[in-house]
Design a protein around this motif. Structure first.
Motif, PDB file in Angstrom:
ATOM      1  N   THR A  22       0.978  -1.157  -0.099  1.00  0.00           N
ATOM      2  CA  THR A  22      -0.075  -0.130  -0.115  1.00  0.00           C
ATOM      3  C   THR A  22       0.746   1.337  -0.235  1.00  0.00           C
ATOM      4  O   THR A  22       2.130   1.093   0.424  1.00  0.00           O
ATOM      5  N   SER A  23       0.332   2.331  -0.564  1.00  0.00           N
ATOM      6  CA  SER A  23       1.118   3.658  -0.617  1.00  0.00           C
ATOM      7  C   SER A  23       0.132   4.741  -0.326  1.00  0.00           C
ATOM      8  O   SER A  23      -0.722   4.926  -0.916  1.00  0.00           O
ATOM      9  N   THR A  24       0.287   5.694   0.804  1.00  0.00           N
ATOM     10  CA  THR A  24      -0.270   6.502   0.935  1.00  0.00           C
ATOM     11  C   THR A  24       0.353   8.005   0.644  1.00  0.00           C
ATOM     12  O   THR A  24       1.670   8.346   0.815  1.00  0.00           O
ATOM     13  N   ARG A  25      -0.067   8.600  -0.532  1.00  0.00           N
ATOM     14  CA  ARG A  25       0.581   9.742  -1.286  1.00  0.00           C
ATOM     15  C   ARG A  25       0.344  10.965  -0.419  1.00  0.00           C
ATOM     16  O   ARG A  25      -0.579  11.630  -0.412  1.00  0.00           O
ATOM     17  N   MET A  26       1.253  11.305   0.359  1.00  0.00           N
ATOM     18  CA  MET A  26       1.443  12.623   1.081  1.00  0.00           C
ATOM     19  C   MET A  26       1.567  14.100   0.447  1.00  0.00           C
ATOM     20  O   MET A  26       1.020  14.742   0.833  1.00  0.00           O
ATOM     21  N   LEU A  27       2.382  13.792  -0.635  1.00  0.00           N
ATOM     22  CA  LEU A  27       2.521  14.861  -1.569  1.00  0.00           C
ATOM     23  C   LEU A  27       2.694  14.462  -3.023  1.00  0.00           C
ATOM     24  O   LEU A  27       3.049  13.392  -3.156  1.00  0.00           O
ATOM     25  N   LEU A  28       1.991  15.160  -3.897  1.00  0.00           N
ATOM     26  CA  LEU A  28       2.149  14.733  -5.464  1.00  0.00           C
ATOM     27  C   LEU A  28       2.380  15.743  -6.218  1.00  0.00           C
ATOM     28  O   LEU A  28       2.499  16.870  -5.826  1.00  0.00           O
ATOM     29  N   ALA A  29       2.472  15.529  -7.613  1.00  0.00           N
ATOM     30  CA  ALA A  29       2.836  16.622  -8.468  1.00  0.00           C
ATOM     31  C   ALA A  29       2.096  17.913  -8.408  1.00  0.00           C
ATOM     32  O   ALA A  29       2.651  18.948  -8.633  1.00  0.00           O
ATOM     33  N   ASP A  30       0.861  17.885  -8.051  1.00  0.00           N
ATOM     34  CA  ASP A  30      -0.017  18.867  -8.056  1.00  0.00           C
ATOM     35  C   ASP A  30       0.021  19.740  -7.002  1.00  0.00           C
ATOM     36  O   ASP A  30      -0.334  20.910  -6.914  1.00  0.00           O
ATOM     37  N   ASP A  31       1.043  19.421  -6.027  1.00  0.00           N
ATOM     38  CA  ASP A  31       1.123  20.333  -4.788  1.00  0.00           C
ATOM     39  C   ASP A  31       2.437  21.138  -5.318  1.00  0.00           C
ATOM     40  O   ASP A  31       2.805  21.991  -4.383  1.00  0.00           O
ATOM     41  N   GLY A  32       3.062  21.034  -6.309  1.00  0.00           N
ATOM     42  CA  GLY A  32       4.214  21.920  -6.803  1.00  0.00           C
ATOM     43  C   GLY A  32       5.509  21.931  -6.038  1.00  0.00           C
ATOM     44  O   GLY A  32       6.241  22.783  -6.051  1.00  0.00           O
ATOM     45  N   MET A  33       5.736  20.820  -5.323  1.00  0.00           N
ATOM     46  CA  MET A  33       6.971  20.904  -4.584  1.00  0.00           C
ATOM     47  C   MET A  33       8.188  20.158  -5.502  1.00  0.00           C
ATOM     48  O   MET A  33       9.366  20.463  -4.991  1.00  0.00           O
ATOM     49  N   GLY A  34       7.892  19.779  -6.717  1.00  0.00           N
ATOM     50  CA  GLY A  34       9.081  19.191  -7.271  1.00  0.00           C
ATOM     51  C   GLY A  34       9.463  17.842  -6.939  1.00  0.00           C
ATOM     52  O   GLY A  34      10.339  17.271  -7.831  1.00  0.00           O
TER      53      GLY A  34
END
Length: 130
Positions: A22-34
């Motif tokens: 399982t993977s919980t995605r805390m930050l994704l591309a649309d968060d703009g962090m690179g």
């Protein structure tokens, strides 16, 4: 500032599952962090072949034990709490979980959250359909 609660995200579409992980995605591309940031749990006794041809990944083990094998060199390294590995050469690898592994993972470029592993263990390049 972005603040997210892992336990709350586990109840959303940011919590995904595949073959024995399982993977919980805390930050994704649309968060703009690179980069994207995930908490991934691999089931005890599972083995996974991955090859992120279009992404770099770094992984930090928080709990559990296992091993990672670089398929280009055959070299195997123990995974246990406190160990980090980085796939700086888009390394094709086998990850084995002797005990349930809890891993903190960063991807660059960031994933969107809709990727699925292809038959070769990779994700599609950024901007290309899964």
């Amino acid at each position: 500032m972005i603040v997210r609660d892992f336990n709350e995200l586990k109840k959303t579409d940011k919590h995904v599952a595949d073959a024995r992980w399982t993977s919980t995605r805390m930050l994704l591309a649309d968060d703009g962090m690179g980069f994207s940031f995930h908490i991934t749990v691999l089931e005890a006794g599972s083995e996974h072949t991955f090859h992120y041809k279009h992404h770099f990944e770094s992984v930090y083990c928080m709990k559990g034990s296992g091993s990672i094998t670089d398929l280009a060199t055959g070299e195997t390294h123990a995974i246990r709490p406190g160990v980090m590995y980085a796939l700086n050469l888009n390394d094709k690898h086998v990850l084995r979980a002797d005990e349930e592994l809890h891993m903190a993972c960063c991807f660059n470029p960031p994933v969107t959250g809709t990727e699925v592993h292809r038959a070769d263990g990779s994700y599609a390049p950024a901007g290309e359909a899964a």
